[in-house]
Design a protein around this motif. Structure first.
Motif, PDB file in Angstrom:
ATOM      1  N   VAL A  61       0.845  -1.202   0.000  1.00 31.18           N
ATOM      2  CA  VAL A  61       0.000   0.000   0.000  1.00 31.18           C
ATOM      3  C   VAL A  61       0.877   1.247   0.000  1.00 31.18           C
ATOM      4  N   LEU A  62       1.925   1.239   0.813  1.00 27.83           N
ATOM      5  CA  LEU A  62       2.815   2.392   0.870  1.00 27.83           C
ATOM      6  C   LEU A  62       3.517   2.596  -0.473  1.00 27.83           C
ATOM      7  N   ASP A  63       3.941   1.505  -1.093  1.00 30.81           N
ATOM      8  CA  ASP A  63       4.559   1.609  -2.420  1.00 30.81           C
ATOM      9  C   ASP A  63       3.575   2.166  -3.444  1.00 30.81           C
ATOM     10  N   HIS A  64       2.302   1.713  -3.390  1.00 30.03           N
ATOM     11  CA  HIS A  64       1.286   2.214  -4.314  1.00 30.03           C
ATOM     12  C   HIS A  64       1.023   3.697  -4.082  1.00 30.03           C
ATOM     13  N   MET A  65       1.034   4.122  -2.815  1.00 29.89           N
ATOM     14  CA  MET A  65       0.822   5.542  -2.516  1.00 29.89           C
ATOM     15  C   MET A  65       1.951   6.381  -3.115  1.00 29.89           C
ATOM     16  N   ARG A  66       3.170   5.905  -2.967  1.00 30.89           N
ATOM     17  CA  ARG A  66       4.301   6.651  -3.538  1.00 30.89           C
ATOM     18  C   ARG A  66       4.203   6.694  -5.066  1.00 30.89           C
ATOM     19  N   PHE A  67       3.846   5.562  -5.657  1.00 32.07           N
ATOM     20  CA  PHE A  67       3.706   5.487  -7.111  1.00 32.07           C
ATOM     21  C   PHE A  67       2.589   6.425  -7.589  1.00 32.07           C
ATOM     22  N   ALA A  68       1.452   6.381  -6.904  1.00 31.49           N
ATOM     23  CA  ALA A  68       0.323   7.245  -7.276  1.00 31.49           C
ATOM     24  C   ALA A  68       0.712   8.716  -7.144  1.00 31.49           C
ATOM     25  N   SER A  69       1.437   9.053  -6.083  1.00 30.97           N
ATOM     26  CA  SER A  69       1.821  10.459  -5.915  1.00 30.97           C
ATOM     27  C   SER A  69       2.749  10.907  -7.042  1.00 30.97           C
ATOM     28  N   GLU A  70       3.646  10.039  -7.482  1.00 30.68           N
ATOM     29  CA  GLU A  70       4.529  10.397  -8.603  1.00 30.68           C
ATOM     30  C   GLU A  70       3.717  10.593  -9.886  1.00 30.68           C
ATOM     31  N   LEU A  71       2.750   9.699 -10.126  1.00 31.74           N
ATOM     32  CA  LEU A  71       1.918   9.834 -11.319  1.00 31.74           C
ATOM     33  C   LEU A  71       1.091  11.122 -11.275  1.00 31.74           C
ATOM     34  N   ILE A  72       0.510  11.409 -10.137  1.00 27.14           N
ATOM     35  CA  ILE A  72      -0.342  12.590 -10.010  1.00 27.14           C
ATOM     36  C   ILE A  72       0.482  13.862 -10.144  1.00 27.14           C
ATOM     37  N   GLN A  73       1.700  13.855  -9.619  1.00 21.67           N
ATOM     38  CA  GLN A  73       2.547  15.043  -9.726  1.00 21.67           C
ATOM     39  C   GLN A  73       2.932  15.348 -11.171  1.00 21.67           C
ATOM     40  N   THR A  74       3.004  14.317 -11.997  1.00 24.09           N
ATOM     41  CA  THR A  74       3.396  14.540 -13.390  1.00 24.09           C
ATOM     42  C   THR A  74       2.201  14.825 -14.293  1.00 24.09           C
ATOM     43  N   ALA A  75       0.987  14.600 -13.799  1.00 25.96           N
ATOM     44  CA  ALA A  75      -0.210  14.861 -14.604  1.00 25.96           C
ATOM     45  C   ALA A  75      -0.394  16.370 -14.758  1.00 25.96           C
ATOM     46  N   ASP A  76      -0.911  16.764 -15.918  1.00 26.84           N
ATOM     47  CA  ASP A  76      -1.036  18.195 -16.210  1.00 26.84           C
ATOM     48  C   ASP A  76      -2.431  18.767 -15.967  1.00 26.84           C
ATOM     49  N   SER A  77      -3.441  17.913 -15.907  1.00 23.45           N
ATOM     50  CA  SER A  77      -4.807  18.435 -15.773  1.00 23.45           C
ATOM     51  C   SER A  77      -5.592  17.580 -14.794  1.00 23.45           C
ATOM     52  N   SER A  78      -6.756  18.090 -14.402  1.00 20.31           N
ATOM     53  CA  SER A  78      -7.599  17.310 -13.490  1.00 20.31           C
ATOM     54  C   SER A  78      -8.118  16.053 -14.189  1.00 20.31           C
ATOM     55  N   ALA A  79      -8.300  16.100 -15.513  1.00 27.03           N
ATOM     56  CA  ALA A  79      -8.705  14.896 -16.251  1.00 27.03           C
ATOM     57  C   ALA A  79      -7.609  13.835 -16.163  1.00 27.03           C
ATOM     58  N   ASP A  80      -6.338  14.268 -16.232  1.00 23.34           N
ATOM     59  CA  ASP A  80      -5.223  13.331 -16.066  1.00 23.34           C
ATOM     60  C   ASP A  80      -5.193  12.764 -14.655  1.00 23.34           C
ATOM     61  N   HIS A  81      -5.466  13.610 -13.666  1.00 25.76           N
ATOM     62  CA  HIS A  81      -5.512  13.143 -12.278  1.00 25.76           C
ATOM     63  C   HIS A  81      -6.591  12.077 -12.120  1.00 25.76           C
ATOM     64  N   GLU A  82      -7.754  12.345 -12.708  1.00 28.31           N
ATOM     65  CA  GLU A  82      -8.866  11.394 -12.603  1.00 28.31           C
ATOM     66  C   GLU A  82      -8.508  10.077 -13.284  1.00 28.31           C
ATOM     67  N   ARG A  83      -7.910  10.136 -14.461  1.00 32.72           N
ATOM     68  CA  ARG A  83      -7.493   8.908 -15.158  1.00 32.72           C
ATOM     69  C   ARG A  83      -6.468   8.129 -14.329  1.00 32.72           C
ATOM     70  N   THR A  84      -5.559   8.844 -13.715  1.00 32.01           N
ATOM     71  CA  THR A  84      -4.534   8.196 -12.883  1.00 32.01           C
ATOM     72  C   THR A  84      -5.178   7.444 -11.722  1.00 32.01           C
ATOM     73  N   LEU A  85      -6.099   8.111 -11.032  1.00 35.04           N
ATOM     74  CA  LEU A  85      -6.771   7.455  -9.900  1.00 35.04           C
ATOM     75  C   LEU A  85      -7.628   6.277 -10.365  1.00 35.04           C
ATOM     76  N   LYS A  86      -8.338   6.450 -11.460  1.00 37.82           N
ATOM     77  CA  LYS A  86      -9.152   5.349 -11.978  1.00 37.82           C
ATOM     78  C   LYS A  86      -8.284   4.151 -12.340  1.00 37.82           C
ATOM     79  N   ALA A  87      -7.131   4.413 -12.950  1.00 31.62           N
ATOM     80  CA  ALA A  87      -6.223   3.321 -13.313  1.00 31.62           C
ATOM     81  C   ALA A  87      -5.713   2.612 -12.061  1.00 31.62           C
ATOM     82  N   LEU A  88      -5.364   3.374 -11.047  1.00 31.95           N
ATOM     83  CA  LEU A  88      -4.886   2.769  -9.796  1.00 31.95           C
ATOM     84  C   LEU A  88      -5.975   1.927  -9.148  1.00 31.95           C
ATOM     85  N   LEU A  89      -7.200   2.440  -9.146  1.00 36.34           N
ATOM     86  CA  LEU A  89      -8.316   1.696  -8.559  1.00 36.34           C
ATOM     87  C   LEU A  89      -8.626   0.435  -9.369  1.00 36.34           C
ATOM     88  N   ALA A  90      -8.488   0.512 -10.700  1.00 36.03           N
ATOM     89  CA  ALA A  90      -8.787  -0.640 -11.554  1.00 36.03           C
ATOM     90  C   ALA A  90      -7.732  -1.732 -11.416  1.00 36.03           C
TER      91      ALA A  90
END
Length: 183
Positions: A61-90
């Motif tokens: 879980v901690l590794d996934h949180m770090r990975f998700a934070s890196e992905l979210i930090q590199t996303a440029d828009s809220s749509a990218d943020h949403e896609r990132t979270l959806k991918a992590l949840l899927a």
């Protein structure tokens, strides 16, 4: 003379008895200290084993949180943020809800796992997620905050995890949280 001998014998008996009492007290104190040291050592070993087990269970879980934070930090828009979270949840079936918070604490995005089921109540995670996010945002970047068990969510292990990002670009979110169930 008999009374003198009796008194002398009585004095010897009293001194011997006092010596036995002093020796017994010394041995009891030494044994008591040894018992406390042994108890402390055993409790420390049990606690260390529990910490290792908990860290081992929560490491993914901690590794996934770090990975998700890196992905979210590199996303440029809220749509990218949403896609990132959806991918992590899927991809990770243990996560049921993902949220992003700005630096001041308000939630800017919430994504529910589409396969979470009707019994999953996202509302019970609102306060624990906000609390975890607030603590993570006030801690050093990368720190991961874990909520206490969320009993209202229908399980003893359901928790909210939150982390803060190392830096935020202009208008970018500065923290994320995940609602997690046992794998």
């Amino acid at each position: 003379m008999t009374t003198r001998r009796t008194l002398a014998a009585l004095a010897v008996v009293v001194v011997a008895l006092a010596s036995v009492v002093v020796a017994a007290l010394h041995l009891m104190r030494r044994d008591r200290a040894a018992l406390f040291r042994e108890f402390d050592k055993e409790r420390s070993e049990v606690l260390d084993a529990a910490v290792r087990e908990i860290l081992g269970d929560s490491r993914p879980v901690l590794d996934h949180m770090r990975f998700a934070s890196e992905l979210i930090q590199t996303a440029d828009s809220s749509a990218d943020h949403e896609r990132t979270l959806k991918a992590l949840l899927a991809v990770n079936r243990q996560y049921r809800l993902g949220q992003i918070f700005d630096g001041a604490g308000p939630r800017v995005l919430s994504v529910l796992d589409p396969l979470a089921g009707r019994e999953f109540r996202a509302d019970v995670f609102d306060q624990p997620m906000r609390d975890a996010a607030a603590q993570a945002l006030s801690a050093r970047p990368g720190h991961i905050e874990i909520s206490p068990p969320i009993r209202e969510a229908g399980g003893g292990w359901l928790r909210a995890f939150a982390t803060s990002f190392a830096h935020a670009r202009n208008g970018a979110p500065t923290g994320a949280g995940l609602a997690c169930r046992p794998p």
